[in-house]
Design a protein around this motif. Structure first.
Motif, short mmCIF file in Angstrom:
data_model
loop_
_atom_site.label_atom_id
_atom_site.label_comp_id
_atom_site.label_asym_id
_atom_site.label_seq_id
_atom_site.Cartn_x
_atom_site.Cartn_y
_atom_site.Cartn_z
N PHE A 178 0.84 -1.19 0.00
CA PHE A 178 0.00 0.00 0.00
C PHE A 178 0.88 1.25 0.00
O PHE A 178 2.02 1.22 0.48
CB PHE A 178 -0.90 0.04 1.24
CG PHE A 178 -1.77 -1.18 1.41
CD1 PHE A 178 -3.08 -1.17 0.96
CD2 PHE A 178 -1.28 -2.33 2.01
CE1 PHE A 178 -3.89 -2.30 1.11
CE2 PHE A 178 -2.06 -3.46 2.17
CZ PHE A 178 -3.38 -3.44 1.71
N VAL A 179 0.34 2.34 -0.51
CA VAL A 179 0.93 3.67 -0.37
C VAL A 179 0.10 4.44 0.64
O VAL A 179 -1.13 4.42 0.60
CB VAL A 179 0.95 4.42 -1.72
CG1 VAL A 179 1.24 5.90 -1.52
CG2 VAL A 179 2.02 3.81 -2.64
N ILE A 180 0.78 5.10 1.58
CA ILE A 180 0.07 5.92 2.58
C ILE A 180 -0.38 7.20 1.89
O ILE A 180 0.43 8.03 1.49
CB ILE A 180 0.98 6.25 3.76
CG1 ILE A 180 1.50 4.97 4.42
CG2 ILE A 180 0.25 7.11 4.79
CD1 ILE A 180 2.61 5.20 5.44
N ASP A 181 -1.68 7.36 1.74
CA ASP A 181 -2.21 8.56 1.11
C ASP A 181 -3.12 9.30 2.09
O ASP A 181 -3.34 8.87 3.23
CB ASP A 181 -2.95 8.24 -0.20
CG ASP A 181 -4.11 7.27 0.00
OD1 ASP A 181 -4.51 7.03 1.17
OD2 ASP A 181 -4.62 6.74 -1.00
N ASN A 182 -3.65 10.42 1.65
CA ASN A 182 -4.44 11.26 2.54
C ASN A 182 -5.69 10.56 3.06
O ASN A 182 -6.12 10.81 4.19
CB ASN A 182 -4.83 12.57 1.84
CG ASN A 182 -3.65 13.49 1.64
OD1 ASN A 182 -2.63 13.34 2.32
ND2 ASN A 182 -3.76 14.43 0.72
N SER A 183 -6.27 9.68 2.25
CA SER A 183 -7.49 8.99 2.70
C SER A 183 -7.18 8.08 3.89
O SER A 183 -7.99 7.97 4.82
CB SER A 183 -8.10 8.18 1.55
OG SER A 183 -7.23 7.14 1.14
N ILE A 184 -6.02 7.44 3.89
CA ILE A 184 -5.63 6.60 5.03
C ILE A 184 -5.41 7.47 6.26
O ILE A 184 -5.86 7.13 7.37
CB ILE A 184 -4.35 5.81 4.69
CG1 ILE A 184 -4.65 4.74 3.65
CG2 ILE A 184 -3.74 5.17 5.94
CD1 ILE A 184 -3.43 3.95 3.19
N ILE A 185 -4.74 8.59 6.10
CA ILE A 185 -4.44 9.46 7.24
C ILE A 185 -5.72 10.04 7.83
O ILE A 185 -5.87 10.13 9.07
CB ILE A 185 -3.48 10.59 6.82
CG1 ILE A 185 -2.14 9.99 6.38
CG2 ILE A 185 -3.27 11.59 7.95
CD1 ILE A 185 -1.45 9.12 7.41
N ARG A 186 -6.66 10.41 7.00
CA ARG A 186 -7.93 10.97 7.50
C ARG A 186 -8.68 9.97 8.37
O ARG A 186 -9.34 10.33 9.34
CB ARG A 186 -8.82 11.40 6.33
CG ARG A 186 -8.28 12.60 5.56
CD ARG A 186 -8.49 13.89 6.31
NE ARG A 186 -7.97 15.04 5.57
CZ ARG A 186 -7.87 16.24 6.07
NH1 ARG A 186 -8.23 16.47 7.32
NH2 ARG A 186 -7.40 17.24 5.35
N SER B 139 2.71 8.36 12.09
CA SER B 139 3.97 8.98 12.50
C SER B 139 4.89 9.22 11.31
O SER B 139 5.46 10.30 11.15
CB SER B 139 4.70 8.10 13.51
OG SER B 139 3.97 8.00 14.71
N VAL B 140 5.04 8.21 10.48
CA VAL B 140 5.96 8.33 9.35
C VAL B 140 5.44 9.38 8.36
O VAL B 140 6.20 10.19 7.82
CB VAL B 140 6.14 6.96 8.68
CG1 VAL B 140 6.90 7.09 7.38
CG2 VAL B 140 6.88 6.01 9.62
N TRP B 141 4.13 9.38 8.12
CA TRP B 141 3.53 10.40 7.24
C TRP B 141 3.71 11.80 7.83
O TRP B 141 4.12 12.72 7.13
CB TRP B 141 2.05 10.08 7.05
CG TRP B 141 1.33 11.09 6.21
CD1 TRP B 141 1.18 11.07 4.85
CD2 TRP B 141 0.66 12.27 6.66
NE1 TRP B 141 0.46 12.17 4.43
CE2 TRP B 141 0.13 12.93 5.52
CE3 TRP B 141 0.45 12.84 7.91
CZ2 TRP B 141 -0.60 14.12 5.60
CZ3 TRP B 141 -0.27 14.03 7.99
CH2 TRP B 141 -0.79 14.66 6.86
N LEU B 142 3.41 11.95 9.11
CA LEU B 142 3.52 13.24 9.80
C LEU B 142 4.96 13.75 9.78
O LEU B 142 5.23 14.93 9.51
CB LEU B 142 3.02 13.08 11.23
CG LEU B 142 3.11 14.28 12.18
CD1 LEU B 142 2.23 15.41 11.69
CD2 LEU B 142 2.68 13.86 13.59
N HIS B 143 5.89 12.87 10.06
CA HIS B 143 7.31 13.17 10.05
C HIS B 143 7.74 13.71 8.68
O HIS B 143 8.39 14.76 8.56
CB HIS B 143 8.07 11.88 10.41
CG HIS B 143 9.54 12.00 10.50
ND1 HIS B 143 10.38 11.38 9.59
CD2 HIS B 143 10.36 12.60 11.40
CE1 HIS B 143 11.64 11.60 9.93
NE2 HIS B 143 11.66 12.34 11.02
N GLY B 144 7.34 13.00 7.63
CA GLY B 144 7.69 13.42 6.28
C GLY B 144 7.02 14.72 5.87
O GLY B 144 7.63 15.57 5.21
#
Length: 495
Positions: A221-229, A458-463
């Motif tokens: 999977f790719v972490i995209d905005n829909s996953i983060i929401r 965390s990884v998304w937020l960090h990036g």
């Protein structure tokens, strides 16, 4: 976003045509999306050279050439005149091109490196179905194209890359500045050996069959905005510091206090309710003056001698820890007694690797190795694709979460799922960035995020914070502390 294999993408294309969209119309749809993106991003360009193969990727290129010409751009199409055995849909688009007197059709051999400025090269030679190294005319052409300094765009995938696996070291691959891919990322875009050919990847939605995509099985999977929401939890009004957990960051040694300082500060910035820094006394003054919000727990004079166990706390251990004998003993004794999940980074991982005590890692813990630390822990692999597969096995065997740091950091779960992160940039390749990530993960777990979700967020937020920092300070001059200070902007954007 799911990542599908090349065979699954082909099946998805077929499912889309079986639902009532002809394959030719699907090609038109793909080309129209490419043209829309090109118009938006090359507003001062008036000339496009499009290099087309005989398959569906070449058909996409031919349709793109026609549409760009119809919009008033100068277009030249390059083909192999000795091989005009086009697939059916590509043949239809080739015939359409031949009827347009304003589009010159040339042979690959006619291409000259002496090209006017304001020209863009578009690669539509081979798509995701390629399964062999380039050779012959196409190889020579790609080598020549790579020598030019003009902007380069690949349609679907850079010619010479495979969708799902590593390439041989001597392979020739088109070096794109931009890759316009359809509906999905390919795994090869996300690995260092292959992703370096893709430039910036743009995923264009061409409305492939949604039911097929929903039902498709994949581990990637790719972490995209829909996953983060779906993961992000806004803070409730009726709450207190106890609501948001207790984080204990363990680390620091003489000369390395900055590492645990950054971990503690990032934990606070991420919302930790109570934050403690367990460090040697040599760091007390620095820590208390720089982050008065974090409470200090003494543990030795110049390095950690004991890791005190506290109830209802999440531990993040490793930043600046060092590998003194007493520190090693303290960590191993702690892990023998403590059975709840912990976050382990840096020297904590190196200590475990040296002592071959990986069985001490509590189940559902998080480890955050970079490639060399991963190798020390689990052994050498031939390439990053093999490293991910080994990580899947180790995560399952030990029932832990592995945050494998790289340009596109991957989170590997105990059920062998892999989530690639696409936020972040090369400005984060500085000592201290990983310490910041440790603090973020520890903080989110302490706030009762599920561990898998805490790792992904965390990884998304960090990036993302790193991207905001690079935008303000540049990749060259941004610091890990700048990244910490941008965490608040990321939360603002989520709200």
């Amino acid at each position: 976003m799911k990542i599908l294999s090349s065979s699954q993408i082909k099946s998805c294309d077929i499912a889309t045509t079986e639902s009532g969209v002809s394959s030719l119309n699907l090609m038109e749809r793909a080309a129209a999306k490419c043209v829309e993106w090109i118009e938006m991003n090359f507003k001062t360009t008036n000339r496009f050279l499009i290099f087309c193969g005989t398959g569906n990727n070449g058909g996409d290129g031919l349709a793109t050439a026609r549409m760009l010409y119809e919009k008033g751009f100068d277009v030249e199409v390059y083909i192999d005149r000795a091989n005009l055995n086009f697939k059916a849909d590509a043949e239809i688009n080739f015939r359409k091109i031949k009827k347009i007197s304003g589009i010159e059709i040339k042979d690959f051999s006619d291409f000259s490196k002496t090209i006017k400025e304001k020209t863009v090269l578009i690669d539509a030679l081979f798509g995701y179905g390629l399964n062999r190294k380039l050779s012959g005319k196409v190889k020579n052409l790609v080598e020549t194209l790579n020598q030019t300094t003009l902007p380069k765009v690949s349609i679907d995938i850079p010619t010479g890359l495979f969708a799902d696996k590593v390439i041989e070291k001597d392979s020739v691959v088109f070096k794109a500045d931009f890759t316009l891919t359809f509906q999905f990322y390919k795994r090869s875009f996300l690995h260092p050996e292959t992703g370096r050919f893709c430039g910036k990847t743009e995923v264009l939605d061409i409305d492939l069959d949604s039911k097929f995509i929903e039902d498709a099985k994949t581990d990637y999977f790719v972490i995209d905005n829909s996953i983060i929401r779906k993961i992000y939890k806004p803070r409730e009004d009726f709450s207190n510091k106890g609501t948001f957990g207790k984080s204990i960051l363990v680390g620091g040694s003489y000369g390395k206090i900055g590492a645990v300082l950054m971990s503690s500060l990032s934990a606070l910035r991420t919302g930790s309710g109570l934050t403690f820094t367990m460090a040697p006394d040599c760091g007390n003054l620095i820590l208390q003056s720089q982050i008065p919000e974090a409470m200090f727990i003494s543990s030795g004079k110049n390095y950690i001698c004991k890791i005190e166990i506290q109830d209802k706390a999440i531990y993040g251990i490793g930043p600046g820890l060092g590998k003194e004998k007493q520190t090693q003993k303290a960590l191993l004794e702690f892990l023998k007694s403590y059975k709840n999940p912990v976050v382990l980074d840096a020297d904590a991982l190196n200590i475990l690797a040296e002592n071959q005590n990986l069985n001490l890692i509590p189940k559902h813990s998080v480890i955050t190795p970079h490639p060399l630390e991963f190798e020390r822990l689990f052994g050498k692999t031939e390439n990053s694709f093999d490293r991910i597969e080994l990580a899947k096995e180790k995560a399952k065997d030990s029932q832990i979460f592995i945050v494998l740091k790289d340009h596109h950091t991957a989170i590997i779960t105990p059920d062998k799922k892999v989530y690639y992160n696409i936020t972040g940039n090369s400005g984060m390749a500085k000592g201290g960035s990983g310490d910041v990530l440790t603090g973020i993960i520890t903080s989110l777990i302490s706030q009762k995020y599920e561990i898998k979700e805490a790792c992904i967020f965390s990884v998304w937020l960090h990036g993302k914070a790193g991207d905001f920092a690079a935008e303000e300070f540049s990749r060259e001059s941004m610091l890990p502390t700048d990244l910490i200070n941008k965490i608040g902007e990321v939360f603002k954007s989520l709200n």
